[in-house]
Write a protein that holds these residues in place. Sequence first.
Motif, PDB file in Angstrom:
ATOM      1  N   PRO A  88       0.761  -1.255   0.000  1.00  0.00           N
ATOM      2  CA  PRO A  88       0.000   0.000   0.000  1.00  0.00           C
ATOM      3  C   PRO A  88       0.793   1.308   0.000  1.00  0.00           C
ATOM      4  N   SER A  89       2.090   1.282   0.220  1.00  0.00           N
ATOM      5  CA  SER A  89       2.859   2.542   0.171  1.00  0.00           C
ATOM      6  C   SER A  89       4.327   2.213  -0.072  1.00  0.00           C
ATOM      7  N   GLY A  90       5.104   3.242  -0.376  1.00  0.00           N
ATOM      8  CA  GLY A  90       6.542   3.048  -0.518  1.00  0.00           C
ATOM      9  C   GLY A  90       7.156   2.651   0.815  1.00  0.00           C
ATOM     10  N   LEU A  91       6.630   3.207   1.895  1.00  0.00           N
ATOM     11  CA  LEU A  91       7.180   2.835   3.203  1.00  0.00           C
ATOM     12  C   LEU A  91       6.911   1.352   3.499  1.00  0.00           C
ATOM     13  N   ALA A  92       5.724   0.867   3.133  1.00  0.00           N
ATOM     14  CA  ALA A  92       5.434  -0.567   3.313  1.00  0.00           C
ATOM     15  C   ALA A  92       6.370  -1.416   2.443  1.00  0.00           C
ATOM     16  N   THR A 157      20.528  -0.700   1.261  1.00  0.00           N
ATOM     17  CA  THR A 157      21.134   0.406   0.520  1.00  0.00           C
ATOM     18  C   THR A 157      20.033   1.313  -0.037  1.00  0.00           C
ATOM     19  N   GLU A 158      20.394   2.545  -0.266  1.00  0.00           N
ATOM     20  CA  GLU A 158      19.517   3.465  -1.002  1.00  0.00           C
ATOM     21  C   GLU A 158      20.445   4.371  -1.785  1.00  0.00           C
ATOM     22  N   SER A 159      20.288   4.418  -3.080  1.00  0.00           N
ATOM     23  CA  SER A 159      21.233   5.161  -3.914  1.00  0.00           C
ATOM     24  C   SER A 159      20.520   5.728  -5.125  1.00  0.00           C
ATOM     25  N   ASN A 188      15.368   1.824  -4.640  1.00  0.00           N
ATOM     26  CA  ASN A 188      15.797   2.326  -5.962  1.00  0.00           C
ATOM     27  C   ASN A 188      14.795   3.340  -6.519  1.00  0.00           C
ATOM     28  N   THR A 189      14.065   3.989  -5.619  1.00  0.00           N
ATOM     29  CA  THR A 189      12.971   4.861  -6.054  1.00  0.00           C
ATOM     30  C   THR A 189      13.458   5.984  -6.970  1.00  0.00           C
ATOM     31  N   TRP A 190      14.620   6.577  -6.670  1.00  0.00           N
ATOM     32  CA  TRP A 190      15.107   7.733  -7.438  1.00  0.00           C
ATOM     33  C   TRP A 190      15.296   7.401  -8.923  1.00  0.00           C
ATOM     34  N   ALA A 210       6.341   3.357  -5.547  1.00  0.00           N
ATOM     35  CA  ALA A 210       5.658   3.567  -6.830  1.00  0.00           C
ATOM     36  C   ALA A 210       4.777   4.818  -6.778  1.00  0.00           C
ATOM     37  N   THR A 211       4.615   5.335  -5.581  1.00  0.00           N
ATOM     38  CA  THR A 211       3.968   6.632  -5.351  1.00  0.00           C
ATOM     39  C   THR A 211       4.609   7.725  -6.214  1.00  0.00           C
ATOM     40  N   LYS A 212       5.904   7.593  -6.472  1.00  0.00           N
ATOM     41  CA  LYS A 212       6.649   8.674  -7.125  1.00  0.00           C
ATOM     42  C   LYS A 212       6.482   8.585  -8.652  1.00  0.00           C
ATOM     43  N   TYR A 213       7.524   8.200  -9.395  1.00  0.00           N
ATOM     44  CA  TYR A 213       7.433   8.260 -10.862  1.00  0.00           C
ATOM     45  C   TYR A 213       6.416   7.296 -11.477  1.00  0.00           C
TER      46      TYR A 213
HETATM   47  C1  PLP Z   1      13.460   7.092  -1.150  1.00  0.00           C
HETATM   48  C2  PLP Z   1      12.055   6.883  -0.666  1.00  0.00           C
HETATM   49  N1  PLP Z   1      11.657   5.655  -0.353  1.00  0.00           N
HETATM   50  C3  PLP Z   1      10.413   5.417   0.090  1.00  0.00           C
HETATM   51  C4  PLP Z   1       9.504   6.439   0.250  1.00  0.00           C
HETATM   52  C5  PLP Z   1       8.151   6.145   0.810  1.00  0.00           C
HETATM   53  O1  PLP Z   1       7.136   6.238  -0.135  1.00  0.00           O
HETATM   54  P1  PLP Z   1       5.633   6.510   0.288  1.00  0.00           P
HETATM   55  O2  PLP Z   1       5.491   7.989   0.367  1.00  0.00           O
HETATM   56  O3  PLP Z   1       4.846   5.905  -0.809  1.00  0.00           O
HETATM   57  O4  PLP Z   1       5.397   5.823   1.592  1.00  0.00           O
HETATM   58  C6  PLP Z   1       9.876   7.730  -0.075  1.00  0.00           C
HETATM   59  C7  PLP Z   1       8.919   8.858   0.071  1.00  0.00           C
HETATM   60  O5  PLP Z   1       9.242  10.007   0.001  1.00  0.00           O
HETATM   61  C8  PLP Z   1      11.196   7.979  -0.524  1.00  0.00           C
HETATM   62  O6  PLP Z   1      11.615   9.221  -0.813  1.00  0.00           O
END
Ligand code: PLP
Length: 393
Positions: A88-92, A157-159, A188-190, A210-213
């Motif tokens: 349900p969210s990027g955080l999940a 990691t987050e890059s 890998n959201t960026w 997937a909330t983002k792009y």
């Molecule tokens: C790098 C990164 N990962 C995860 C998230 C979490 O996404 P969401 O807002 O859908 O919970 C964000 C949100 O800003 C983010 O910047």
Amino acid sequence: MAKDGNEQGSGKIGINTRLAHSGNNPHDYFGFVNPPVVHASTVLFRNAAAMADRNQKYTYGTRGTPTTDALAHAIDALEGSAGTIVVPSGLAAVTIPLLAFVSAGDHLLIVDTVYHPTRNFADTMLKRLGVEVEYYAPGVGAGMAALIRPNTKVVFTESPASNTFEVQDIPAIAKAAHAAGAIVMMDNTWATPLYFRPLDHGVDISIHAATKYPAGHSDVLLGTVSANESHWKQLYESFCTLGCCAGPDDVYQVLRGLRTMGVRLEHHQRSALAIASWLEGQKGVARVLHPALPSHPDHGLWKRDFCGSSGIFSIVLAGGGQKEQHAFLDALRIFGLGYSWGGYESLAVPVWLGDRVVAKAPYEGPLIRLQIGLEDVDDLKADILRGLAAVTA
Ligand SMILES: Cc1ncc(COP(=O)(O)O)c(C=O)c1O
């Protein structure tokens, strides 16, 4: 050409073709181009034997539907993954794989420049569950080997980094982690899988807000988690155990967004780069933190591993503090002040780095993160000039 992206299979297909056709086969549903939006809890079985064996493709709404499958298969085609869960969210998408793979007594290494809510989850819930959490510098590279302990289970990691955009040497980190039997996860959201494919660089689990792009319009929250073959079963079983499935309308919206993500990203990339390089010459700006700029300390690493850049970066003001930061933000008329990114509209946020424990690089002044939307570059530049003028006023 076959209309099912999974049938297309080969790596020769162009990325925009893949985005346009992956995920569902229109001929499974009477030729309609888009998949059905299946609202479902109950799935009926033909008879008691089928029910006892659970011997059919779909068994209950939490475990997957044709709608979630369409998005998951499209993401698999982009990531090169064995399977994808939709949450349900990027955080999940961060918390579920961590819960799936770490246990009490395990050691978890997280990059210090991580998205703050990831740190908050690790420092609260994971610590309460008995996980040892340690933060490492984003520039660690092969030095990761020295940080691994016998009980290290996951390297997270987050890059590029949240807010400060350092690039991690993912292949070197993965090599060190795998040599010690640890799993590598990457937010890998960026880059999206268009500009970096984590699994090709040694990552086991690729995470996306997937909330983002993919969603692209600031109106949906969703996350995806994709695993390689050896980690897919445990990820999927944990997902089913937790019951954290996403709603069908949101899943459909993200699949819809994915179809145009390639063209939107190109525009975000072009505008963000034009503005970032222009900002390097502006009075009042000490530094621009964008890895695709040759001035960025990790530009070489970015160039080696990534094949594009997206629309978010930060600037460092030349001196001052919160007063100057707020003056800049309050003068903006086109950039909205709001969290998140990846939507069509430009946003600006004040950057707070107070949570960092090792990556506390000194900066010349306050930081501001800019998400460059799809507006015209000249209008955005004029807006930024209003902000910079307000700082010196
Ligand atoms: C790098 C990164 N990962 C995860 C998230 C979490 O996404 P969401 O807002 O859908 O919970 C964000 C949100 O800003 C983010 O910047």
